[in-house]
Design an enzyme around this catalytic site. Structure first.
Site, short mmCIF file in Angstrom:
data_model
loop_
_atom_site.label_atom_id
_atom_site.label_comp_id
_atom_site.label_asym_id
_atom_site.label_seq_id
_atom_site.Cartn_x
_atom_site.Cartn_y
_atom_site.Cartn_z
N HIS A 1 12.55 18.77 -3.64
CA HIS A 1 11.45 18.82 -2.69
C HIS A 1 10.46 19.94 -2.98
CE1 HIS A 1 9.41 18.02 1.10
NE2 HIS A 1 9.49 19.30 1.40
N ASP B 1 14.53 14.42 -4.10
CA ASP B 1 14.12 14.94 -2.80
C ASP B 1 14.91 14.24 -1.70
OD1 ASP B 1 12.80 15.89 -0.55
OD2 ASP B 1 10.80 15.56 -1.36
N SER C 1 4.53 18.91 1.33
CA SER C 1 5.44 18.66 2.43
C SER C 1 4.66 18.48 3.74
CB SER C 1 6.47 19.79 2.52
OG SER C 1 7.53 19.46 3.38
#
Length: 303
Positions: free
Chosen positions: A249, A218, A172
């Site tokens: 995610h 995601d 991320s």
């Protein structure tokens, strides 16, 4: 079926890549190598190869061929501390290293399975904590580079590390940090972004071989965004894209053989110059759990 793209070889590496393809083709024709996993006929012994000849089972295994140990690093030195995992074997020389950052509001324990999994395959892994939980990708990129410098210059395992064979990865915001670090330090051997958030969504200036993971479900960093990011990588840079089927995610928060059996070959090829691992990615040997795959095969490490 997973898709693959082939991109032109960069001018600065043309002779190396072209020679490899031509000589490999000659070797295959002569019956010198198998077509499933071609190797260059002229390849000399690689001083960076670590571990036994790779197998699909070995790449997917939870425990690699190397016994490992770990040590904690306190906050300071430009990042928030972390844990170093390393092979205990000293008989094979030094190992390549990789620094990994967690994502927004995340800490290393949330993705710590990566440490022993990668170290057991013959890498020194530095899972870092960030200075602040909400550090942006640029800050995380700076911290990843500081962690690599610490690993190479001041850590107690620096004598086990080859400082010329380093990589970055992250999830991320940390994935965006890894890609940002690669933009700023083109001498890195590899970069891996897992559901990476990079505000510019542009890697047109990167020179570091880059693997991007997208997660099918995601909604924070959707696959369409990461396909565009992948497409922005120049044709002169090796690249790959893998979209994980049904994943959200934070999929990386659980141990994943799907991630490991693609991440390990990427690091082996580009950090260790070990083309024995090309068989797993060119073409993708096992597409289970992967909805879409693209790459710039044959994925040749820099000369």
């Amino acid at each position: 079926m997973p898709a693959q793209d082939r991109v032109p070889s960069p001018p600065r590496r043309l002779s190396h890549r072209l020679a490899r393809r031509v000589l490999t083709a000659i070797a295959v024709t002569a019956g010198l190598v198998g077509t499933a996993s071609p190797q260059p006929a002229f390849a000399a012994a690689n001083p960076y190869e670590r571990g036994p000849a790779p197998t699909a089972a070995g790449v997917a295994a939870v425990t690699g061929p190397f016994a490992t140990a770990s040590l904690s690093v306190p906050r300071g030195n430009g990042f928030g501390g972390g844990v170093i995992y390393y092979p205990t074997d000293r008989s094979q020389g030094t190992f390549g290293g990789i620094a990994i950052s967690p994502g927004l509001n995340g800490t290393w324990p949330g993705i710590a399975w990566l440490g022993p999994r990668l170290a057991g395959q013959g890498f020194i892994v530095f899972g870092i904590e960030t200075n602040n939980l909400n550090d942006n990708p640029t800050s995380r990129g700076t911290q990843l580079l500081a962690a690599l410098d610490y690993l190479a210059q001041r850590s107690t395992v620096r004598d086990r590390l080859d400082p010329g064979r380093l990589a970055v990865a992250g999830h991320s915001m940390g994935g965006g940090g890894a890609l940002d670090a690669a933009l700023r330090r083109p001498s890195l051997k590899a970069a891996i972004g897992n559901a990476p958030y990079l505000p510019s969504n542009n890697l047109s200036a990167t020179r570091v071989p880059t693997l991007i993971y997208a997660m099918q479900n995601d909604t924070l960093v959707p696959p369409s965004q990461l396909v565009n990011l992948y497409n922005s990588v120049p044709a002169t840079t090796e690249r790959a894209y893998a979209e994980i089927t049904g994943a959200g995610h934070n999929y990386i928060g659980q141990p994943s053989t799907t991630l490991a059996r693609t991440m390990i070959p990427w690091l082996k090829i580009f950090v260790d110059d070990d083309t024995r691992y090309s068989q797993f990615l060119c073409p993708l040997a096992d597409s289970s759990g992967i909805r879409q795959y693209r790459s710039s095969c044959p994925l040749v490490p820099a000369a």
